[in-house]
Design a protein around this motif. Structure first.
Motif, PDB file in Angstrom:
ATOM      1  N   VAL A  50      34.453 -26.176 -10.787  1.00 22.08           N
ATOM      2  CA  VAL A  50      33.948 -26.770 -10.860  1.00 22.08           C
ATOM      3  C   VAL A  50      32.689 -26.885  -9.976  1.00 22.08           C
ATOM      4  O   VAL A  50      32.972 -26.831  -8.558  1.00 22.08           O
ATOM      5  CB  VAL A  50      34.053 -28.138 -11.435  1.00 22.08           C
ATOM      6  CG1 VAL A  50      34.894 -28.905 -10.798  1.00 22.08           C
ATOM      7  CG2 VAL A  50      32.783 -29.034 -11.474  1.00 22.08           C
ATOM      8  N   ARG A  51      31.168 -26.781  -9.957  1.00 22.60           N
ATOM      9  CA  ARG A  51      30.665 -26.585  -8.654  1.00 22.60           C
ATOM     10  C   ARG A  51      30.373 -27.758  -7.849  1.00 22.60           C
ATOM     11  O   ARG A  51      30.539 -28.912  -8.516  1.00 22.60           O
ATOM     12  CB  ARG A  51      28.522 -26.642  -9.407  1.00 22.60           C
ATOM     13  CG  ARG A  51      28.383 -27.189 -10.456  1.00 22.60           C
ATOM     14  CD  ARG A  51      26.582 -27.262 -10.533  1.00 22.60           C
ATOM     15  NE  ARG A  51      25.792 -26.721  -8.878  1.00 22.60           N
ATOM     16  CZ  ARG A  51      24.380 -26.161  -9.237  1.00 22.60           C
ATOM     17  NH1 ARG A  51      24.146 -25.575 -10.423  1.00 22.60           N
ATOM     18  NH2 ARG A  51      24.380 -25.819  -8.510  1.00 22.60           N
ATOM     19  N   ARG A  52      29.818 -28.325  -7.074  1.00 21.50           N
ATOM     20  CA  ARG A  52      29.884 -29.140  -6.289  1.00 21.50           C
ATOM     21  C   ARG A  52      28.282 -29.899  -6.744  1.00 21.50           C
ATOM     22  O   ARG A  52      27.716 -29.488  -7.523  1.00 21.50           O
ATOM     23  CB  ARG A  52      29.283 -28.694  -4.484  1.00 21.50           C
ATOM     24  CG  ARG A  52      28.319 -27.664  -4.286  1.00 21.50           C
ATOM     25  CD  ARG A  52      29.090 -27.290  -3.243  1.00 21.50           C
ATOM     26  NE  ARG A  52      27.998 -26.850  -2.519  1.00 21.50           N
ATOM     27  CZ  ARG A  52      26.555 -26.860  -1.687  1.00 21.50           C
ATOM     28  NH1 ARG A  52      26.495 -28.202  -1.996  1.00 21.50           N
ATOM     29  NH2 ARG A  52      26.208 -26.003  -1.908  1.00 21.50           N
ATOM     30  N   SER A  56      28.980 -28.324 -13.926  1.00 22.09           N
ATOM     31  CA  SER A  56      29.065 -26.811 -14.578  1.00 22.09           C
ATOM     32  C   SER A  56      29.948 -26.357 -14.360  1.00 22.09           C
ATOM     33  O   SER A  56      30.630 -26.581 -13.096  1.00 22.09           O
ATOM     34  CB  SER A  56      27.530 -26.148 -13.842  1.00 22.09           C
ATOM     35  OG  SER A  56      26.779 -26.927 -14.546  1.00 22.09           O
ATOM     36  N   THR A  57      30.867 -25.222 -15.441  1.00 21.18           N
ATOM     37  CA  THR A  57      32.083 -25.362 -14.861  1.00 21.18           C
ATOM     38  C   THR A  57      32.030 -23.023 -14.369  1.00 21.18           C
ATOM     39  O   THR A  57      30.668 -22.635 -15.679  1.00 21.18           O
ATOM     40  CB  THR A  57      33.345 -25.297 -15.587  1.00 21.18           C
ATOM     41  OG1 THR A  57      32.666 -25.547 -16.809  1.00 21.18           O
ATOM     42  CG2 THR A  57      33.107 -26.460 -15.206  1.00 21.18           C
ATOM     43  N   LEU A  58      33.071 -22.511 -14.101  1.00 23.07           N
ATOM     44  CA  LEU A  58      33.207 -21.558 -14.616  1.00 23.07           C
ATOM     45  C   LEU A  58      34.660 -21.127 -14.770  1.00 23.07           C
ATOM     46  O   LEU A  58      35.762 -21.667 -13.982  1.00 23.07           O
ATOM     47  CB  LEU A  58      32.769 -20.763 -13.076  1.00 23.07           C
ATOM     48  CG  LEU A  58      32.468 -19.225 -13.181  1.00 23.07           C
ATOM     49  CD1 LEU A  58      31.683 -18.600 -13.769  1.00 23.07           C
ATOM     50  CD2 LEU A  58      32.482 -18.410 -11.701  1.00 23.07           C
ATOM     51  N   TYR A  59      35.281 -20.107 -16.081  1.00 23.25           N
ATOM     52  CA  TYR A  59      36.460 -19.777 -16.115  1.00 23.25           C
ATOM     53  C   TYR A  59      37.145 -18.443 -16.351  1.00 23.25           C
ATOM     54  O   TYR A  59      35.968 -17.455 -16.388  1.00 23.25           O
ATOM     55  CB  TYR A  59      36.706 -20.184 -17.453  1.00 23.25           C
ATOM     56  CG  TYR A  59      36.366 -22.213 -17.419  1.00 23.25           C
ATOM     57  CD1 TYR A  59      35.570 -22.699 -17.945  1.00 23.25           C
ATOM     58  CD2 TYR A  59      37.894 -22.627 -16.679  1.00 23.25           C
ATOM     59  CE1 TYR A  59      35.635 -23.481 -18.500  1.00 23.25           C
ATOM     60  CE2 TYR A  59      37.161 -24.064 -17.195  1.00 23.25           C
ATOM     61  CZ  TYR A  59      36.003 -24.489 -17.406  1.00 23.25           C
ATOM     62  OH  TYR A  59      35.955 -26.199 -17.168  1.00 23.25           O
ATOM     63  N   THR A  60      37.625 -18.367 -15.989  1.00 20.87           N
ATOM     64  CA  THR A  60      38.404 -16.735 -15.736  1.00 20.87           C
ATOM     65  C   THR A  60      38.378 -16.338 -17.358  1.00 20.87           C
ATOM     66  O   THR A  60      38.726 -17.248 -17.990  1.00 20.87           O
ATOM     67  CB  THR A  60      39.840 -16.592 -15.124  1.00 20.87           C
ATOM     68  OG1 THR A  60      39.627 -14.577 -15.363  1.00 20.87           O
ATOM     69  CG2 THR A  60      40.868 -17.387 -16.274  1.00 20.87           C
ATOM     70  N   ILE A 102      29.042 -21.715  -3.210  1.00 19.24           N
ATOM     71  CA  ILE A 102      27.495 -21.914  -4.603  1.00 19.24           C
ATOM     72  C   ILE A 102      28.172 -21.214  -5.429  1.00 19.24           C
ATOM     73  O   ILE A 102      29.187 -20.808  -5.496  1.00 19.24           O
ATOM     74  CB  ILE A 102      26.984 -20.834  -4.410  1.00 19.24           C
ATOM     75  CG1 ILE A 102      26.999 -19.833  -4.112  1.00 19.24           C
ATOM     76  CG2 ILE A 102      26.294 -21.724  -2.819  1.00 19.24           C
ATOM     77  CD1 ILE A 102      26.463 -18.476  -3.701  1.00 19.24           C
ATOM     78  N   PHE A 103      27.743 -21.861  -6.579  1.00 20.29           N
ATOM     79  CA  PHE A 103      28.335 -21.647  -7.947  1.00 20.29           C
ATOM     80  C   PHE A 103      29.274 -20.012  -7.991  1.00 20.29           C
ATOM     81  O   PHE A 103      29.960 -19.953  -8.979  1.00 20.29           O
ATOM     82  CB  PHE A 103      27.549 -21.681  -9.352  1.00 20.29           C
ATOM     83  CG  PHE A 103      27.796 -22.078 -10.307  1.00 20.29           C
ATOM     84  CD1 PHE A 103      27.655 -20.990 -10.999  1.00 20.29           C
ATOM     85  CD2 PHE A 103      29.028 -22.975 -11.179  1.00 20.29           C
ATOM     86  CE1 PHE A 103      28.419 -20.922 -12.363  1.00 20.29           C
ATOM     87  CE2 PHE A 103      29.697 -22.693 -11.913  1.00 20.29           C
ATOM     88  CZ  PHE A 103      28.864 -22.361 -12.859  1.00 20.29           C
TER      89      PHE A 103
END
Length: 125
Positions: A50-52, A56-60, A102-103
């Motif tokens: 999750v971004r600072r 916003s999130t990112l997943y494998t 960074i994201f």
């Protein structure tokens, strides 16, 4: 910042767990936070992040649609909600944080400054 990951355990296939990454010393909201896992005999791999200063999130790909990450700023904690667990999700799970990440670098272990201890997740019947 000091991180503590907890919430692991033994769960049956198809079950759910919630892992917590609790921080002390700094406001975790201003840090990007990542979750990683390492199965026995395998390399550590990115699970999600999750971004600072945001949500916003990112997943494998392996966990998309099953795992979600959320923040509870009042508790200075980031959660990893794991649903529809599979035996291949068995691993030691770690959280990590960085105030500058960074994201696009959330999946890169070397981009993190701080790591918590791992918590074991075992998915088995």
């Amino acid at each position: 910042v000091q991180l503590q990951a907890f919430g692991g355990g033994l769960v049956q296939p198809g079950g759910s767990l919630r892992l917590s990454c609790a921080a002390s010393g700094r406001n975790l909201r201003t840090y990007g936070v990542g979750w990683f896992r390492q199965a026995s005999g395998k390399e550590r791999e990115f699970v999600g992040g999750v971004r600072r200063n945001g949500g916003s999130t990112l997943y494998t790909d392996a966990v998309k649609g099953r795992f979600t990450i959320s923040r509870e700023n009042a508790k200075n904690t980031v959660y990893l909600h794991m649903n529809s667990l599979r035996p291949e999700d068995t691993a030691v799970y770690y959280c990590a944080a960085s105030p500058t990440i960074i994201f696009s670098s959330l999946s890169v272990p070397s981009a993190y400054h701080y790591w918590g201890q791992g918590t074991q997740v075992t998915v088995s019947s």
